[in-house]
Design a protein around this motif. Structure first.
Motif, PDB file in Angstrom:
ATOM      1  N   PHE A 196       0.820  -1.206   0.000  1.00 17.33           N
ATOM      2  CA  PHE A 196       0.000   0.000   0.000  1.00 17.33           C
ATOM      3  C   PHE A 196       0.854   1.257   0.000  1.00 17.33           C
ATOM      4  N   LEU A 197       1.965   1.259   0.738  1.00 18.41           N
ATOM      5  CA  LEU A 197       2.801   2.454   0.852  1.00 18.41           C
ATOM      6  C   LEU A 197       3.713   2.645  -0.342  1.00 18.41           C
ATOM      7  N   GLY A 198       4.135   1.564  -0.996  1.00 20.64           N
ATOM      8  CA  GLY A 198       5.100   1.760  -2.063  1.00 20.64           C
ATOM      9  C   GLY A 198       4.956   0.836  -3.244  1.00 20.64           C
ATOM     10  N   ALA A 199       3.831   0.109  -3.333  1.00 20.95           N
ATOM     11  CA  ALA A 199       3.626  -0.824  -4.442  1.00 20.95           C
ATOM     12  C   ALA A 199       4.823  -1.753  -4.592  1.00 20.95           C
ATOM     13  N   ALA A 200       5.171  -2.447  -3.510  1.00 17.32           N
ATOM     14  CA  ALA A 200       6.376  -3.272  -3.476  1.00 17.32           C
ATOM     15  C   ALA A 200       6.329  -4.409  -4.489  1.00 17.32           C
ATOM     16  N   ASN A 201       7.515  -4.803  -4.973  1.00 14.36           N
ATOM     17  CA  ASN A 201       7.663  -6.055  -5.709  1.00 14.36           C
ATOM     18  C   ASN A 201       7.707  -7.194  -4.697  1.00 14.36           C
ATOM     19  N   PHE A 202       6.970  -8.257  -4.957  1.00 18.43           N
ATOM     20  CA  PHE A 202       7.013  -9.446  -4.106  1.00 18.43           C
ATOM     21  C   PHE A 202       7.635 -10.583  -4.914  1.00 18.43           C
ATOM     22  N   LEU A 203       8.789 -11.063  -4.457  1.00 17.24           N
ATOM     23  CA  LEU A 203       9.556 -12.069  -5.168  1.00 17.24           C
ATOM     24  C   LEU A 203       9.496 -13.378  -4.399  1.00 17.24           C
ATOM     25  N   PRO A 204       8.843 -14.410  -4.950  1.00 13.19           N
ATOM     26  CA  PRO A 204       8.695 -15.673  -4.220  1.00 13.19           C
ATOM     27  C   PRO A 204       9.985 -16.484  -4.202  1.00 13.19           C
ATOM     28  N   GLY A 205      10.169 -17.221  -3.120  1.00 11.04           N
ATOM     29  CA  GLY A 205      11.355 -18.064  -3.004  1.00 11.04           C
ATOM     30  C   GLY A 205      11.322 -18.871  -1.720  1.00 11.04           C
ATOM     31  N   ARG A 206      12.494 -19.394  -1.354  1.00  9.19           N
ATOM     32  CA  ARG A 206      12.622 -20.197  -0.138  1.00  9.19           C
ATOM     33  C   ARG A 206      13.786 -19.658   0.687  1.00  9.19           C
ATOM     34  N   LEU A 207      13.574 -19.586   1.990  1.00 10.20           N
ATOM     35  CA  LEU A 207      14.607 -19.071   2.878  1.00 10.20           C
ATOM     36  C   LEU A 207      15.745 -20.074   2.991  1.00 10.20           C
ATOM     37  N   GLU A 208      16.907 -19.711   2.456  1.00  9.51           N
ATOM     38  CA  GLU A 208      18.042 -20.623   2.432  1.00  9.51           C
ATOM     39  C   GLU A 208      18.877 -20.511   3.698  1.00  9.51           C
ATOM     40  N   GLU A 209      19.040 -19.300   4.198  1.00  7.89           N
ATOM     41  CA  GLU A 209      19.712 -19.079   5.481  1.00  7.89           C
ATOM     42  C   GLU A 209      18.938 -18.005   6.226  1.00  7.89           C
ATOM     43  N   SER A 210      18.510 -18.315   7.454  1.00  8.65           N
ATOM     44  CA  SER A 210      17.739 -17.341   8.218  1.00  8.65           C
ATOM     45  C   SER A 210      18.637 -16.254   8.793  1.00  8.65           C
ATOM     46  N   THR A 211      19.921 -16.568   9.030  1.00  7.14           N
ATOM     47  CA  THR A 211      20.898 -15.542   9.401  1.00  7.14           C
ATOM     48  C   THR A 211      22.203 -15.890   8.712  1.00  7.14           C
ATOM     49  N   ALA A 212      22.995 -14.882   8.409  1.00  5.49           N
ATOM     50  CA  ALA A 212      24.284 -15.102   7.765  1.00  5.49           C
ATOM     51  C   ALA A 212      25.214 -13.958   8.134  1.00  5.49           C
ATOM     52  N   ASP A 213      26.492 -14.188   8.002  1.00  7.75           N
ATOM     53  CA  ASP A 213      27.479 -13.154   8.327  1.00  7.75           C
ATOM     54  C   ASP A 213      27.198 -12.537   9.702  1.00  7.75           C
ATOM     55  N   ASN A 214      27.039 -13.417  10.697  1.00  9.08           N
ATOM     56  CA  ASN A 214      26.768 -12.962  12.071  1.00  9.08           C
ATOM     57  C   ASN A 214      25.482 -12.136  12.165  1.00  9.08           C
ATOM     58  N   GLY A 215      24.490 -12.546  11.394  1.00 10.00           N
ATOM     59  CA  GLY A 215      23.193 -11.868  11.476  1.00 10.00           C
ATOM     60  C   GLY A 215      23.079 -10.620  10.635  1.00 10.00           C
ATOM     61  N   ALA A 216      24.061 -10.337   9.780  1.00 11.79           N
ATOM     62  CA  ALA A 216      24.007  -9.116   8.977  1.00 11.79           C
ATOM     63  C   ALA A 216      22.906  -9.178   7.929  1.00 11.79           C
ATOM     64  N   HIS A 217      22.601 -10.375   7.444  1.00  9.82           N
ATOM     65  CA  HIS A 217      21.521 -10.517   6.473  1.00  9.82           C
ATOM     66  C   HIS A 217      21.084 -11.974   6.408  1.00  9.82           C
ATOM     67  N   SER A 218      19.963 -12.210   5.728  1.00  9.72           N
ATOM     68  CA  SER A 218      19.485 -13.558   5.440  1.00  9.72           C
ATOM     69  C   SER A 218      19.568 -13.791   3.932  1.00  9.72           C
ATOM     70  N   LEU A 219      19.378 -15.031   3.524  1.00 13.10           N
ATOM     71  CA  LEU A 219      19.478 -15.384   2.112  1.00 13.10           C
ATOM     72  C   LEU A 219      18.198 -16.074   1.658  1.00 13.10           C
ATOM     73  N   VAL A 220      17.673 -15.603   0.533  1.00 15.57           N
ATOM     74  CA  VAL A 220      16.483 -16.211  -0.072  1.00 15.57           C
ATOM     75  C   VAL A 220      16.844 -16.711  -1.461  1.00 15.57           C
ATOM     76  N   ARG A 221      16.593 -18.009  -1.690  1.00 15.76           N
ATOM     77  CA  ARG A 221      16.753 -18.576  -3.025  1.00 15.76           C
ATOM     78  C   ARG A 221      15.450 -18.338  -3.773  1.00 15.76           C
ATOM     79  N   LEU A 222      15.490 -17.409  -4.742  1.00 13.26           N
ATOM     80  CA  LEU A 222      14.284 -17.043  -5.479  1.00 13.26           C
ATOM     81  C   LEU A 222      13.856 -18.151  -6.433  1.00 13.26           C
ATOM     82  N   ASP A 223      12.581 -18.155  -6.794  1.00 12.45           N
ATOM     83  CA  ASP A 223      12.080 -19.131  -7.760  1.00 12.45           C
ATOM     84  C   ASP A 223      12.730 -18.947  -9.127  1.00 12.45           C
ATOM     85  N   THR A 224      13.260 -17.761  -9.382  1.00 12.98           N
ATOM     86  CA  THR A 224      13.974 -17.522 -10.643  1.00 12.98           C
ATOM     87  C   THR A 224      15.373 -18.127 -10.624  1.00 12.98           C
TER      88      THR A 224
END
Length: 383
Positions: A257-285
């Motif tokens: 609603f606020l920004g017409a976001a893109n929603f990219l489907p995938g699967r969470l490959e790592e819930s935390t990485a680099d000491n929690g700096a980010h997570s990783l999502v393997r996209l369906d693409t």
């Protein structure tokens, strides 16, 4: 329907209660406010605390409950349950004119037989303010709104923007503790709307007013507000600062609603990485997208959300995705680009880029995003 704090000509001045502490903002609290019409719930257990001097906007589409909530605060609609408090005073069951609140409608509701000055003076006359004080206050308010030379004109001699300024002055002149505004700029063109947004915010800050503003315009809400209550189906989805709502939405609905976001489907490959700096999502693409860290379990089906203006281009094969530019639309200072992603089901991704950096239709491009700009939601979370 008269403005709150402004009586129609046949009402008695004795019925008007001057607001306690007039001239300063007051905090406002709403607790478990509920309203139903027949079998339909218009407002469902809405609660919030608004600080003195805060500018809060109720933002939502038609039917979200924003206007009904405002009308209950104003006193024009009686809640089924819940409480409304202004300062230390509960006003839930008080008549509108006894709440001492200012109200500005989208329709200007000016008295056509009165001059601008007389329209603005009217609520002060009802309160028995001495004539000399009325002249002083009207003059100050007109000057503040840039209307000093128009005091003797009739409403029909004014433009739409000038009439809305007069309506605002009439609500401000007796310094109510809270001003309620129901889509006051909705009937104006964009340029004038932008000008009045700036004036409303300036006046609110100068006087330290507490303002509750209703709009369906996302940009208007972001520009004006200290905090925004994003409403849906009679409830508040998220109540936060403009920056938090835009950059850290808590629900897919707010992100869209606020920004017409893109929603990219995938699967969470790592819930935390680099000491929690980010997570990783393997996209369906097939690409790997870095996102903000979060608490969803590894292996979950998810949707990564990123705003069009937070995506960038890179050479094909780099970034989290490669695709083909389908459309390029020039809209002034920026261009809107759609890219059909390779792999998966050919997902369409929308970007907003500076006008000088536009690709051409048919180009092969890669897409990049800063992990801090990417939110992650459970795939089953539809809201």
């Amino acid at each position: 329907m008269p403005e709150v704090g402004l009586m129609t000509p046949n009402e008695s001045p004795a019925a008007v209660t001057p607001p306690p502490g007039a001239g300063t903002g007051k905090p406002l609290s709403v607790t478990a406010l509920r309203k139903t019409y027949g079998g339909a719930t218009a407002v469902d257990e809405v609660s919030m605390d608004i600080a003195a001097g805060e500018f809060v906007t109720f933002l939502g589409s038609s039917g979200s409950g924003k206007t009904t909530t405002l009308m209950m605060i104003a006193g024009f609609v009686e809640p089924d349950s819940g409480t409304i408090t202004v300062g230390e005073r509960e006003v839930t069951r008080l008549a509108p004119q006894k709440r001492g609140l200012g109200f500005v409608f989208q329709q200007y509701l000016l008295f056509p037989h009165m001059t601008v000055g007389e329209n603005i003076a009217f609520p002060l006359q009802l309160r028995g303010i001495p004539k000399a004080e009325i002249r002083r206050r009207v003059g100050e308010t007109l000057e503040m709104a840039g209307l000093s030379g128009l005091a003797r004109r009739r409403p029909r001699e004014l433009s739409g923007g000038q009439q809305q300024r007069v309506a605002l002055c009439r609500a401000l002149v007796y310094r109510p503790p809270v001003i309620l505004m129901d889509e006051p700029l909705g009937a104006l063109d964009k340029k004038l709307r932008d000008q009045l947004q700036t004036e409303i915010k300036r006046i609110q800050r100068e006087l330290g007013l507490t303002v509750i503003y209703v709009t369906h315009d996302q940009e208007e809400a972001l520009v004006l507000s200290d905090r925004i209550a994003v409403m849906r189906d009679g409830r508040i989805d998220q109540f936060d600062t403009p920056r938090e709502l835009f950059e850290r939405p808590r629900t897919p609905f707010v992100a869209d609603f606020l920004g017409a976001a893109n929603f990219l489907p995938g699967r969470l490959e790592e819930s935390t990485a680099d000491n929690g700096a980010h997570s990783l999502v393997r996209l369906d693409t097939g690409g790997l997208l870095r996102t903000r860290p979060h608490s969803l379990p590894q292996g979950n089906r998810v949707r990564a959300a990123v705003q069009p203006g937070r995506l960038g281009l890179c050479p094909p094969g780099d970034g989290f995705c490669t695709g083909t530019v389908e459309t390029v639309t020039y809209v002034g200072t920026l261009v809107r680009v759609t890219v059909r992603a390779d792999g998966g089901d050919g997902h369409m991704v929308r970007l907003e880029l500076p006008a000088g950096r536009a690709p051409a239709e048919g180009d092969k491009v890669g897409l990049t995003a800063d992990p801090a700009d990417v939110s992650v939601f459970d795939a089953e979370d539809g809201g």
